[in-house]
Design a protein around this motif. Structure first.
Motif, mmCIF file in Angstrom:
data_model
loop_
_atom_site.group_PDB
_atom_site.id
_atom_site.type_symbol
_atom_site.label_atom_id
_atom_site.label_comp_id
_atom_site.label_asym_id
_atom_site.label_seq_id
_atom_site.Cartn_x
_atom_site.Cartn_y
_atom_site.Cartn_z
ATOM 1 N N ILE A 311 -12.798 5.216 -0.176
ATOM 2 C CA ILE A 311 -11.713 5.026 0.798
ATOM 3 C C ILE A 311 -10.966 6.361 0.827
ATOM 4 N N HIS A 313 -8.669 9.564 2.506
ATOM 5 C CA HIS A 313 -7.581 9.872 3.446
ATOM 6 C C HIS A 313 -8.139 10.636 4.651
ATOM 7 N N LYS A 412 -12.103 5.410 6.157
ATOM 8 C CA LYS A 412 -10.904 6.258 6.152
ATOM 9 C C LYS A 412 -9.642 5.413 5.962
ATOM 10 N N TYR A 413 -8.545 6.091 5.547
ATOM 11 C CA TYR A 413 -7.234 5.421 5.576
ATOM 12 C C TYR A 413 -6.172 6.438 5.972
ATOM 13 N N ARG A 414 -5.021 5.908 6.426
ATOM 14 C CA ARG A 414 -3.902 6.789 6.780
ATOM 15 C C ARG A 414 -2.757 6.619 5.786
ATOM 16 N N GLN A 418 -2.490 0.850 2.915
ATOM 17 C CA GLN A 418 -3.706 0.434 3.630
ATOM 18 C C GLN A 418 -4.940 0.648 2.731
ATOM 19 N N ALA A 419 -4.947 1.745 1.982
ATOM 20 C CA ALA A 419 -6.071 2.023 1.068
ATOM 21 C C ALA A 419 -6.130 0.968 -0.038
ATOM 22 N N GLN A 422 -7.634 -2.168 1.258
ATOM 23 C CA GLN A 422 -9.100 -2.064 1.366
ATOM 24 C C GLN A 422 -9.744 -2.179 -0.015
#
Ligand code: NAD
Length: 515
Positions: A311, A313, A412-414, A418-419, A422
């Protein structure tokens, strides 16, 4: 093959007491079997027949179990530090056989030699740990509410421990269990994976010699190699086995957990994982790259703790993936006994079929193949695959399952939350990691708001645990813990003692009860 190491099949067999035809039941004093049902052990690399093993029958199981129960009755009366001294000798015997045993792991299971050596080292380490533990199987002294009373807890030996192991750690998982069980005063009966029977026979030969040399009951270490449906089911249904420690797939754990739970026995369940590394934009990319590469490609993706998801960025995604794919291109695939090889075969054709099915499903579910996706046959047998990277959504059904092969799903994550979502958004909960130089991110990951896994690492990958910690995971990973820390407690019977040294009877909670 394997000329580079000097460890030919003939030498491995000679050093470990293996032959072309073997039998699958042992109480320590030799091998027997009367099933007439033969199992073949084949090299996953070449398909060469290594040996044939006559599997244990239900009658053989009964004979073995009788010995294991008798051995327990004698062993539980041996002082724990003396039991530790025997386990110290087991550790030394493993040290003496480290090279051939590691080579056998590579030959029969297919992991590369350095990983086979690491696996045997793990066995030696857990023996050392257990030796120290044998002088510290301690319980607390507690304050009694009654005058002139004392309370305390003691830990007593439990009985015969049933060990069911998976193919991918064909020797270490047994040692994690037995080294602790032996110092705790238990005897053990091992049902190894039918994919790695020679590793089990070799281990049994090594320890039986130690028990025999010390004049101990041989039934302390028993083995039955046989079908899950006969020997395995017999073991898990056996009311004389208070603890079943089972390592394998979630499906197997669900079945075994149900049966043992029904008879109110105890289990340690070490099941499938679906492990992720979060790679933050605030991290050392070199370290993250090394950990992701080893985690995903090491052991050809056949570790319960293998990295299955990254995961990443979004700011560093393209740069990181470029470097990772460059590393994937350099992976030398081949004979696991050749020191230059980085990735050996999968265990069998069935595992390759699972790999192919997962790659196909991932593509159908919106995944984009970034590297790999191919089956190879460097020795004419289709048990090798290219390590594979697929960009895909975490919610895709295939990402939610464990495929026991070197397939890495990347996403991906922002935002960090959120990461985390996941990371936790799968049914399994074994291992997890974050790469970050941010104290806030690292602490959040390990906190009650963070990873829901049994293992949560910072700036270290998901695989390659040390024996000193408690090992295991949550959710569909089964909730069991084994190896270090206080995991020994599961192998013992806990007893609370209250002693009245004052003579006068006082009922708890102030209850009055007089004629
Ligand atoms: P598997 O479930 O096919 O087999 C594991 C063991 O269970 C074998 O010895 C098998 O014969 C036995 N078994 C199967 N059905 C049985 C039954 N009904 N009764 C009794 N025994 C039965 O697993 P595998 O393919 O050998 O190993 C891979 C799996 O193991 C993966 O899912 C991996 O994640 C998991 N694993 C977990 C850990 C952990 O510590 N969490 C460690 C290693 C492997």
């Amino acid at each position: 093959m394997a000329k580079q190491t000097g460890m030919t099949k003939a030498r491995i067999f000679k050093e470990l007491g293996l032959k072309a035809r073997l039998q699958g039941a042992s109480t320590g004093g030799g091998w027997f079997a009367d099933s007439g049902d033969w199992l073949e052990s084949r090299s996953p690399t070449t398909g060469e027949l290594l040996a044939k093993i006559e599997q244990a029958s239900v009658k053989d199981y009964d004979r073995v179990m009788k010995e294991a129960k008798q051995a327990f009755l004698a062993w539980r009366a041996v002082p724990a530090p003396r039991r530790g001294e025997i386990v110290r000798q087991v550790g030394d015997a493993l040290r003496a056989k480290k090279e051939p045993l590691a080579a056998l792991v590579s030959l029969e299971m297919g992991k590369i030699l350095t990983e086979g050596q690491g696996e045997v080292q793990e066995m030696i380490d857990i023996c050392d740990f257990a030796v120290g533990l044998s002088r510290n199987l301690s319980g607390p002294t507690l304050q009694s509410e009654r005058p002139k009373h004392r309370m305390m807890e003691q830990w007593h030996p439990l009985g015969v421990v049933g060990v069911i192991s998976a193919f991918n750690f064909p020797v270490a998982v047994w040692a994690w269990n037995t080294a602790l069980a032996w110092v705790c005063g238990d005897s053990c009966l091992w049902k190894p994976s039918s994919k790695t029977p020679l590793c089990a026979i070799a281990c049994q030969n090594i320890v039986s010699e130690v028990f025999a040399r010390n004049g101990l009951p041989l039934g302390l270490s028993c083995v039955t190699i046989g079908r899950g449906a006969t020997i395995g089911e017999k073991l898990v249904n056996d009311h004389d086995v208070p603890l079943i420690s089972a390592t394998g797939s979630t499906r197997m754990g669900q079945r075994i957990g149900g049966i043992v739970g029904q008879r109110l026995g105890r289990t340690i369940l070490e099941l499938g994982g679906n492990n992720a590394i979060i790679i933050s934009d605030k991290c050392d990319l070199t370290g993250a790259l090394a950990s992701a590469f080893f985690g995903a490609v090491g052991t050809a993706g056949q570790r319960c703790t293998s990295t299955r998801r990254l995961i990443i960025h979004e700011k560093i995604y393209a740069r990181f993936m470029g470097k990772l794919i460059a590393n994937y291109r350099k992976v030398k695939i081949g004979d696991p006994l050749d020191p230059k090889t980085l990735m050996g075969p999968l265990i069998d054709e069935g595992a390759v079929a699972d790999y192919e099915a997962a790659v196909k499903a991932a593509k159908e579910q919106g995944g984009k193949l970034l590297y790999g996706g191919k089956v190879l046959a460097p020795f004419g047998r289709k048990t090798f695959v290219l390590p594979t990277i697929i960009e895909i959504d975490n919610k895709a059904p295939i990402v939610q399952t464990e495929t026991f092969a070197p397939i890495l799903y990347v996403m991906k994550y922002r935002r960090f939350e959120q990461a985390l979502k996941q990371n936790n958004g799968v049914p399994q909960g074994l291992s997890s990691a974050v790469y970050t130089d941010s104290v806030a991110e690292g602490e959040a990951f390990m906190s009650y708001l963070g990873s829901d896994c049994g293992i949560a690492n910072v700036n270290i990958g998901t695989s390659g645990a040390e024996i000193g910690g408690a090992f295991g995971g949550e959710k569909e990973t089964g909730g069991g813990r084994e190896s270090g820390s206080d995991c020994w407690k599961t192998y013992m019977r806990r007893q609370t003692n209250t002693i009245n040294w004052g003579g006068e009877v006082h009922l708890a909670q102030g209850v009055e009860f007089k004629p």
